[in-house]
Scaffold this motif. Structure first.
Motif, PDB file in Angstrom:
ATOM      1  N   PRO B 146      45.125  46.345  38.507  1.00  0.00           N
ATOM      2  CA  PRO B 146      45.713  47.564  40.103  1.00  0.00           C
ATOM      3  C   PRO B 146      45.461  46.972  41.302  1.00  0.00           C
ATOM      4  O   PRO B 146      45.488  47.260  42.135  1.00  0.00           O
ATOM      5  CB  PRO B 146      45.209  49.152  39.781  1.00  0.00           C
ATOM      6  CG  PRO B 146      43.920  48.712  38.334  1.00  0.00           C
ATOM      7  CD  PRO B 146      44.146  47.322  37.757  1.00  0.00           C
ATOM      8  N   TYR B 147      44.030  46.567  41.135  1.00  0.00           N
ATOM      9  CA  TYR B 147      43.154  45.588  42.499  1.00  0.00           C
ATOM     10  C   TYR B 147      43.969  44.538  42.917  1.00  0.00           C
ATOM     11  O   TYR B 147      44.254  44.733  44.391  1.00  0.00           O
ATOM     12  CB  TYR B 147      42.451  45.593  42.672  1.00  0.00           C
ATOM     13  CG  TYR B 147      41.047  46.829  42.283  1.00  0.00           C
ATOM     14  CD1 TYR B 147      41.238  48.036  43.457  1.00  0.00           C
ATOM     15  CD2 TYR B 147      41.083  47.191  41.060  1.00  0.00           C
ATOM     16  CE1 TYR B 147      41.048  49.164  43.518  1.00  0.00           C
ATOM     17  CE2 TYR B 147      40.141  49.075  41.506  1.00  0.00           C
ATOM     18  CZ  TYR B 147      40.039  49.106  42.523  1.00  0.00           C
ATOM     19  OH  TYR B 147      39.467  50.726  42.534  1.00  0.00           O
ATOM     20  N   ASP B 148      44.895  43.923  41.932  1.00  0.00           N
ATOM     21  CA  ASP B 148      45.486  42.343  42.664  1.00  0.00           C
ATOM     22  C   ASP B 148      46.728  42.218  41.366  1.00  0.00           C
ATOM     23  O   ASP B 148      46.034  41.786  39.697  1.00  0.00           O
ATOM     24  CB  ASP B 148      44.705  41.486  42.735  1.00  0.00           C
ATOM     25  CG  ASP B 148      45.035  40.090  42.700  1.00  0.00           C
ATOM     26  OD1 ASP B 148      46.588  40.014  42.728  1.00  0.00           O
ATOM     27  OD2 ASP B 148      44.358  39.502  43.022  1.00  0.00           O
ATOM     28  N   LEU B 149      47.509  42.033  41.299  1.00  0.00           N
ATOM     29  CA  LEU B 149      49.176  42.111  40.154  1.00  0.00           C
ATOM     30  C   LEU B 149      49.084  40.864  39.945  1.00  0.00           C
ATOM     31  O   LEU B 149      49.494  40.419  38.687  1.00  0.00           O
ATOM     32  CB  LEU B 149      50.666  42.229  41.255  1.00  0.00           C
ATOM     33  CG  LEU B 149      50.432  44.250  41.311  1.00  0.00           C
ATOM     34  CD1 LEU B 149      51.305  44.708  42.214  1.00  0.00           C
ATOM     35  CD2 LEU B 149      49.662  45.351  39.984  1.00  0.00           C
ATOM     36  N   ASN B 150      48.388  39.955  40.971  1.00  0.00           N
ATOM     37  CA  ASN B 150      48.389  38.671  40.131  1.00  0.00           C
ATOM     38  C   ASN B 150      47.135  38.321  38.958  1.00  0.00           C
ATOM     39  O   ASN B 150      47.063  37.539  38.922  1.00  0.00           O
ATOM     40  CB  ASN B 150      48.179  37.220  41.366  1.00  0.00           C
ATOM     41  CG  ASN B 150      49.425  37.480  41.941  1.00  0.00           C
ATOM     42  OD1 ASN B 150      50.159  37.642  41.219  1.00  0.00           O
ATOM     43  ND2 ASN B 150      49.446  37.453  43.377  1.00  0.00           N
ATOM     44  N   ARG B 151      46.298  39.402  38.804  1.00  0.00           N
ATOM     45  CA  ARG B 151      45.174  39.127  37.609  1.00  0.00           C
ATOM     46  C   ARG B 151      45.300  39.803  36.763  1.00  0.00           C
ATOM     47  O   ARG B 151      46.187  41.073  36.772  1.00  0.00           O
ATOM     48  CB  ARG B 151      43.815  39.260  38.750  1.00  0.00           C
ATOM     49  CG  ARG B 151      43.263  38.616  39.728  1.00  0.00           C
ATOM     50  CD  ARG B 151      41.902  38.942  40.637  1.00  0.00           C
ATOM     51  NE  ARG B 151      42.360  37.262  41.363  1.00  0.00           N
ATOM     52  CZ  ARG B 151      41.458  35.670  40.975  1.00  0.00           C
ATOM     53  NH1 ARG B 151      41.220  35.933  39.871  1.00  0.00           N
ATOM     54  NH2 ARG B 151      41.944  35.471  42.243  1.00  0.00           N
ATOM     55  N   SER B 477      25.546  52.428  43.562  1.00  0.00           N
ATOM     56  CA  SER B 477      26.781  51.520  43.678  1.00  0.00           C
ATOM     57  C   SER B 477      27.143  51.145  44.577  1.00  0.00           C
ATOM     58  O   SER B 477      27.772  52.119  45.338  1.00  0.00           O
ATOM     59  CB  SER B 477      27.330  51.830  42.768  1.00  0.00           C
ATOM     60  OG  SER B 477      28.264  52.517  42.561  1.00  0.00           O
ATOM     61  N   PRO B 478      27.284  49.599  45.030  1.00  0.00           N
ATOM     62  CA  PRO B 478      28.478  50.645  46.081  1.00  0.00           C
ATOM     63  C   PRO B 478      29.391  50.721  46.302  1.00  0.00           C
ATOM     64  O   PRO B 478      29.910  50.434  44.854  1.00  0.00           O
ATOM     65  CB  PRO B 478      27.855  48.635  46.557  1.00  0.00           C
ATOM     66  CG  PRO B 478      27.881  48.425  46.031  1.00  0.00           C
ATOM     67  CD  PRO B 478      26.856  48.615  45.060  1.00  0.00           C
ATOM     68  N   LEU B 479      30.689  51.440  46.862  1.00  0.00           N
ATOM     69  CA  LEU B 479      31.705  52.119  46.326  1.00  0.00           C
ATOM     70  C   LEU B 479      32.623  50.642  46.690  1.00  0.00           C
ATOM     71  O   LEU B 479      32.702  49.421  47.411  1.00  0.00           O
ATOM     72  CB  LEU B 479      32.751  52.794  47.667  1.00  0.00           C
ATOM     73  CG  LEU B 479      31.728  53.438  47.489  1.00  0.00           C
ATOM     74  CD1 LEU B 479      32.729  54.671  49.120  1.00  0.00           C
ATOM     75  CD2 LEU B 479      31.586  54.453  46.404  1.00  0.00           C
ATOM     76  N   ILE B 480      34.118  50.594  45.876  1.00  0.00           N
ATOM     77  CA  ILE B 480      35.208  49.474  45.673  1.00  0.00           C
ATOM     78  C   ILE B 480      36.032  50.081  47.072  1.00  0.00           C
ATOM     79  O   ILE B 480      36.874  50.584  47.356  1.00  0.00           O
ATOM     80  CB  ILE B 480      35.707  49.606  44.821  1.00  0.00           C
ATOM     81  CG1 ILE B 480      34.198  49.578  43.595  1.00  0.00           C
ATOM     82  CG2 ILE B 480      36.667  48.647  44.411  1.00  0.00           C
ATOM     83  CD1 ILE B 480      35.801  49.262  42.261  1.00  0.00           C
ATOM     84  N   PRO B 481      35.620  49.355  48.440  1.00  0.00           N
ATOM     85  CA  PRO B 481      36.459  48.885  49.782  1.00  0.00           C
ATOM     86  C   PRO B 481      37.952  48.575  49.268  1.00  0.00           C
ATOM     87  O   PRO B 481      38.148  46.862  50.306  1.00  0.00           O
ATOM     88  CB  PRO B 481      35.971  48.752  50.501  1.00  0.00           C
ATOM     89  CG  PRO B 481      34.461  47.218  49.985  1.00  0.00           C
ATOM     90  CD  PRO B 481      34.718  48.090  48.414  1.00  0.00           C
ATOM     91  N   ARG B 482      38.437  48.437  48.720  1.00  0.00           N
ATOM     92  CA  ARG B 482      39.753  47.910  48.034  1.00  0.00           C
ATOM     93  C   ARG B 482      40.574  48.774  47.666  1.00  0.00           C
ATOM     94  O   ARG B 482      40.674  49.876  47.168  1.00  0.00           O
ATOM     95  CB  ARG B 482      39.069  46.970  47.267  1.00  0.00           C
ATOM     96  CG  ARG B 482      40.575  45.727  47.341  1.00  0.00           C
ATOM     97  CD  ARG B 482      40.416  44.524  46.500  1.00  0.00           C
ATOM     98  NE  ARG B 482      41.610  43.893  46.630  1.00  0.00           N
ATOM     99  CZ  ARG B 482      42.197  43.052  45.932  1.00  0.00           C
ATOM    100  NH1 ARG B 482      41.043  42.312  45.449  1.00  0.00           N
ATOM    101  NH2 ARG B 482      43.026  42.445  45.833  1.00  0.00           N
ATOM    102  N   LYS B 483      41.668  48.715  48.084  1.00  0.00           N
ATOM    103  CA  LYS B 483      43.220  49.426  47.922  1.00  0.00           C
ATOM    104  C   LYS B 483      43.778  49.155  46.709  1.00  0.00           C
ATOM    105  O   LYS B 483      43.789  48.013  46.178  1.00  0.00           O
ATOM    106  CB  LYS B 483      43.604  49.117  49.348  1.00  0.00           C
ATOM    107  CG  LYS B 483      43.294  49.942  50.765  1.00  0.00           C
ATOM    108  CD  LYS B 483      44.692  50.163  51.601  1.00  0.00           C
ATOM    109  CE  LYS B 483      44.262  51.682  52.390  1.00  0.00           C
ATOM    110  NZ  LYS B 483      45.116  51.084  53.129  1.00  0.00           N
ATOM    111  N   LEU B 484      44.318  50.265  46.244  1.00  0.00           N
ATOM    112  CA  LEU B 484      45.048  50.204  44.765  1.00  0.00           C
ATOM    113  C   LEU B 484      46.658  49.403  45.329  1.00  0.00           C
ATOM    114  O   LEU B 484      46.855  49.875  46.747  1.00  0.00           O
ATOM    115  CB  LEU B 484      44.587  51.354  44.362  1.00  0.00           C
ATOM    116  CG  LEU B 484      44.095  51.670  43.134  1.00  0.00           C
ATOM    117  CD1 LEU B 484      44.211  53.288  43.342  1.00  0.00           C
ATOM    118  CD2 LEU B 484      43.851  50.997  42.500  1.00  0.00           C
TER     119      LEU B 484
END
Lengths: 490, 487, 88
Positions: B146-151, B477-484
């Motif tokens: 869900p963070y990178d549809l190619n992965r 822990s650091p947050l995940i600064p990335r969009k779904l």
């Protein structure tokens, strides 16, 4: 179940040759439910009505061992003098439509019971028991079309899993048996032990006892084993004896003509009376046994084993001793055979009770092993009290032997007590004065025969007894008539 | 886009529902609407069970209306890995061989979730029969990250991990045989737990490798994961390998901190991991130190052999467990001239390449003449690994390692080379062999801006300490600064 | 192996699997060298013993529900193509 024969004839085989036989007996345990699930352990239900996710091997289902199956297996082990020890289950992998999981859960390396023995009752021979392990039964296929119910040539098959997961114990003997009759004696005794220990109902005809035989032959005096064949599909003692006889003969003929016996599994064909090859050892299936990861080891504690020991009933050997003690001498011959039969069929309690209540031991044993044994299917109709009463009536001369036999057969048929049957058959003993009158009547109507009898032709007593019987419509006691005749002649 | 309850945690939703601030039905409908809209791209669900979900949500609302306690998961949407059997609802294991199969019974864990008021939204995608580390082995198409549809989302429980990460449900269940919960949790940036073997009933979990399989939760927070584990844990008389130790109280001590706890970093599992993954472990360790734990490096030498032992033991058990798919009683039948041909054609058509590979590997490992050298040897190495861990736990309360050696890789990157795929489980496998618990907690982003997971390992039944440490890692822990993908 | 596992492989597949399995088994060689003579095999991670259930009946499944999932059935039984031999 046939009466075990004395093993005198057992050694008779082709002179110079000896058979070597080991037996694998599968016995269904008398539990309420299956080995690994709560489906009932019963016989003759509508197909596939006695199945659940576990015994149907549905994805995700898991087995849980039935405590009572373990207890009954331990009873068998203890009754066969085995060492009961920690054991594990393995999976035996092979594809077959009557196996829901395409593997069978069985014990392989470490069986619950190992290293026991069984003593044959007639020959007193010790047969070693290698192991008696627990495993699950398979389902049952019915073959449709073509070959008339046989697998070969059928168009298709139908599978019923009601029997899948029924608990079995497989009892493996060492190759210690030396004749078909010994094999029969072994199975009869084993069956009696299984029934007496409460582990199984021992019904060969319903498939709750199934036998495979490993047979080889060797020259008399040889210490080495010949190549063996395993015979499957032995569904009765009769098949067992016939199949072993056939197979041993076949092997001797092969070797005698310079050929070799090939180690293989053979199928007994009851109709044709022959064994036929199923597959050879070279084609032996690789079962890929490995420890069943869905189950944990069984480790019955000493305490539990002792409890189980206490729940085993009297075993056949003890029962035979108990019966033998009723007689002045039991060496060989008919009394011993009758005792073995009575115990084998579970009729010894009847005999002991009858003797304890005053019946003649020989008479009680004879009635049990003849009339009762020949109608054992109706045993439920016969109470111990009724049997005792009947045998005592005969012991006291109130019934003739012929009458007693007839009455007993009727009792087994109807479930009635002896008094009622005697009354309905009109067997009440005739009053002595009436009987004397009848005897006198016969004497006066047959003066010539009487004269000859009086001159000492004893063989004519039969004629007079027959005539009196006729007049009394069979109610006269032959022995009493004879004594009246003698007193008249004197 | 964001509705009122989508994105909330399980405990929050249950509280809102129990206090009648929102109905279970509304919560369910909001989540279902998002799934309907976005899952066609992600492919995390194989089946969405709308009707059943609405019906169970209504049942929860009815209980609340009557003043009854609907349970600790009141109205919480849950996604189930599609190797958990559900009566009357298709259960496929992502395999053609079980396509359309409707089981006549329900798994114990699913019953427990329903009993606790949880609402099952549907069945999630997986590598066929849970065999894989990327969810690409599904016969119904791969799930995407869900963070990178190619992965890839990782696997085998990639559908459940992706669904929770994508906010389709706050909770999901997966199964973990060699890392199949922890590895996708790490790759999707969420929490995933493999409990002690025997803590959660396996009754109704379609077996891959019975002595290794264990069901566990996915959540977006350590506390939600603890809540879910408490719901599904406990003795089940239908599973002979179920422990009688009872349900652990994980939540009471979860915020107690790690003061005085001894934590060991497994040296063998740091070696050779991606640089940013290694750095993350070091940072997590510093954070734990800072919170009062005593952190040291430790060698657990035998874990090196985990992969080899696992790839003999797991396929061996699988080759037997998967024999029953034979076209006789359920599932796919491809008719042949006779029974044997039917077995062969059904299984050849019904199983995908990875499943066949493992069946053959396992058949080989058990075959006569090879058993001792392969399966037998692997069992002894299993003992060696257990002993090695035991020694480590004499000195440490919990152990630390990366969950996976890399962050999420691209679809297809490892598809042609099974061994390289197997290597992605190198950090997770040893705990399965030992039967111990372990969990993955997200720790920021690494290579390719993809999430990293920190693995916390504990001895058998060491869940209480494991969750304390997990909570501490989470706090630091650091947050995940990335969009779904849909944000 | 394929035969024991009831799978059929094309020549191409056979080649592929043979290579892949060889690579996996080659990787497993690291454990072949280990001295494990003193170790007992672990078949199962739990040390449980004697997990037993009471001999008490539980309900069976509904036959229609079970047979509705079968590829073929007749007269309350599962129907299978002809079987060529007795069980091994």
């Amino acid at each position: 179940m046939a009466i075990p024969m004395s093993s005198e004839a057992a050694k008779e085989f082709i002179p110079g040759w000896e058979m070597v036989i080991g037996l694998e007996v599968h016995c269904e345990l008398k539990t309420r439910t299956k080995l690994f699930c709560g489906c009932t352990n019963s016989f003759g239900q509508e197909p596939n009505t006695n199945i659940c996710p576990v015994c149907l091997g549905l994805p995700g289902s898991l087995p849980v061992i039935n405590e009572n199956a373990v207890e009954l297996a331990v009873r068998i082990g203890l009754s066969l003098n085995c060492k009961v020890d920690e054991s594990i289950f393995h999976r035996k992998n092979y594809f077959y439509p009557d196996m829901p999981k395409d593997y069978q859960v069985s014990q392989y390396e470490r069986a619950i019971n190992e290293n026991g023995y069984l003593e044959l009752p007639l020959s007193k021979k010790m047969v070693r028991i290698e192991r008696a392990h627990i495993e699950e039964d398979t389902g049952k296929s019915t073959h449709v079309g073509g070959g008339g119910g046989r697998i070969h040539g059928a168009d298709y098959s139908l599978v019923d899993y009601n029997r899948a997961g029924i608990p079995l114990v497989e009892i493996v003997s060492a190759p210690d048996l030396r004749s078909a009759d010994e094999a029969r004696e072994y199975v009869s005794e084993l069956r009696a032990i299984l029934v007496a220990s409460g582990a199984s109902d021992g019904k060969m005809e319903e498939g709750s006892l199934r036998v495979d035989a490993n047979v080889s032959v060797r020259r008399q005096g040889s210490r080495e084993f010949g190549t063996r064949c395993e015979i499957k599909n032995l569904n009765s003692l009769r098949s067992l004896v016939r199949a072993i006889g056939y197979e041993a003969q076949r092997q001797v003929e092969l070797i005698s003509s310079g050929e070799r016996v090939i180690q293989q599994t053979r199928h007994w064909n009851e109709d044709q009376g022959v064994t036929t090859a199923m597959r050879s050892k070279e084609e032996a299936y690789d079962y890929r046994y490995f420890p069943e990861p869905d189950l944990v080891p069984l480790s019955p504690s000493g305490e539990w084993i002792a409890e189980i020991q206490g729940r085993i009933g009297l075993l056949p050997a003890v029962r035979r001793e108990r019966m033998a003690s009723l007689f002045d001498s039991v060496s060989k011959g008919s009394t011993l055979d009758q005792i073995v039969t009575a115990v084998g069929l579970g009729l010894d309690d009847l005999v002991v009770a009858a003797v304890e209540s005053g019946a003649d031991p020989k008479l009680a044993l004879a009635r049990a092993t003849n009339e009762v044994a020949s109608d054992v299917g109706n045993l439920a109709n016969l109470t111990v009290a009724n049997f005792c009463e009947l045998v005592i009536m005969e012991s006291e001369g109130k019934l003739s032997a012929t009458q007693a036999k007839t009455v007993l057969s009727k009792m087994l048929e109807s479930g009635s007590g002896p008094q009622k049957v005697v009354k309905s058959l009109g067997f009440e003993a005739l009053d002595a004065s009436v009987l004397e009158g009848l005897v006198d009547q016969v004497i006066s109507s047959s003066p010539k025969e009487w004269e000859r009898f009086s001159m000492g032709e004893d063989q004519l007593s039969g004629f007079f007894i027959g005539q009196v019987m006729k007049l009394s419509k069979g109610k006269a006691d032959g022995k009493v008539v004879t004594s009246i005749l003698r007193s008249r002649r004197a | 886009m964001m509705s009122s309850t989508v994105g909330l945690g399980a405990a929050e939703i249950a509280e809102l529902v129990r206090s009648k601030q929102i109905s279970a039905q509304e919560v369910t409908e909001e989540h279902l609407a998002l799934v309907r809209l976005q899952d066609p791209v992600l492919n995390s669900f194989l089946q969405i069970t709308d009707d059943a979900a609405i019906a169970s949500a209504k049942a929860v609302d009815a209980k609340i209306a009557k003043g009854e306690d609907p349970g600790e998961l009141a109205g919480v949407p849950v996604a189930l890995k599609d190797n958990l059997v559900t009566r009357g609802l298709a259960t496929t294991c992502a395999s053609q061989i079980l396509k359309g199969w409707k089981p006549p019974y329900t798994a114990t864990v699913v019953e427990k979730i329903s009993f606790a008021g949880g609402v099952v939204l549907g069945k999630t995608n997986l590598d066929e029969f849970a065999m894989g580390s990327s969810t690409e082995n599904s016969s119904f198409g791969p799930t995407r990250n869900p963070y990178d549809l190619n992965r890839v989302p990782g696997g085998s429980s990639g559908g459940s991990a992706a669904a929770v990460a994508a906010r389709f449900a706050p909770l999901a269940l997966g199964s973990d045989t060699g890392g199949s919960i922890r590895q996708p949790a790490a790759l999707c940036g969420i929490v995933g737990v493999k409990p002690t073997y025997g803590m959660v009933s396996r009754y109704g979990l379609i077996a891959f490798a019975s002595s290794l399989d264990q069901i566990g939760p996915f959540a977006r927070s350590v506390k939600d994961a603890a809540l879910m584990l408490q719901v599904i844990a406990g003795h089940d008389p239908r599973d002979s390998t179920s422990l009688e130790s009872g349900v652990p109280d994980l939540l009471s001590d979860i915020d107690r901190g790690v003061e005085g706890l001894r934590i060991g970093i497994i040296e063998e599992l740091i070696d050779g991991v991606a640089p940013m993954v290694g750095t993350a472990i070091t940072e997590a360790a510093s954070s734990l130190s800072a919170q009062g734990a005593k952190v040291e490096h430790i060698s657990v030498p035998a874990v090196r052999y985990g992969l080899s032992a696992y790839y003999l033991i797991a396929p061996a058990e699988a080759s037997s467990n998967l024999a029953r798919y034979d076209g006789v009683r359920y599932g796919l039948r491809v008719a042949g001239q006779d029974m044997n041909e039917t077995y062969i054609s059904s299984r050849t058509k019904g199983f995908g390449p990875e499943v066949k590979r493992r069946i053959m590997l396992g058949t080989f490992a058990l075959s006569s003449g090879y058993y001792d050298a392969y399966y037998g040897k692997a069992q002894k190495v299993r003992t060696m690994i257990i002993n090695s861990f035991q020694k480590a736990y004499e000195r440490f309360d919990v152990l630390l390692s990366p969950t996976a050696p890399t962050t999420a890789f691209e679809l297809g990157a490892k598809a042609a080379d099974p061994l390289s795929m197997y290597l992605s489980d190198v950090c997770t496998i040893p705990t399965n062999l030992a039967g111990h618990p372990a969990m993955s907690v997200p720790y920021g982003l690494g290579e390719n801006e993809m999430p990293i997971g920190v693995q916390i390992l504990a001895p058998a039944l060491g869940e209480v300490n494991m969750f304390r440490v997990a909570r501490a890692v989470e706090k630091g822990s650091p947050l995940i600064p990335r969009k779904l993908f849909w944000e | 192996m394929a035969n024991l596992a009831k799978l059929s492989l094309s020549e191409e597949e056979e080649l592929m699997y043979t290579g892949q399995l060889a690579a996996i088994l080659d990787h497993a060689r690291d454990i072949m060298a280990l001295d494990t003579a003193d170790l007992l095999p672990t078949a199962h991670p739990l040390e449980l013993r004697n997990v037993l259930r009471r001999d008490v009946e539980a309900p069976s499944l509904d036959r229609d529900e079970v047979l509705s999932q079968a590829p073929a059935a007749e007269g309350g039984r599962f129907m299978v193509p002809r079987i060529l031999g007795e069980a091994p």
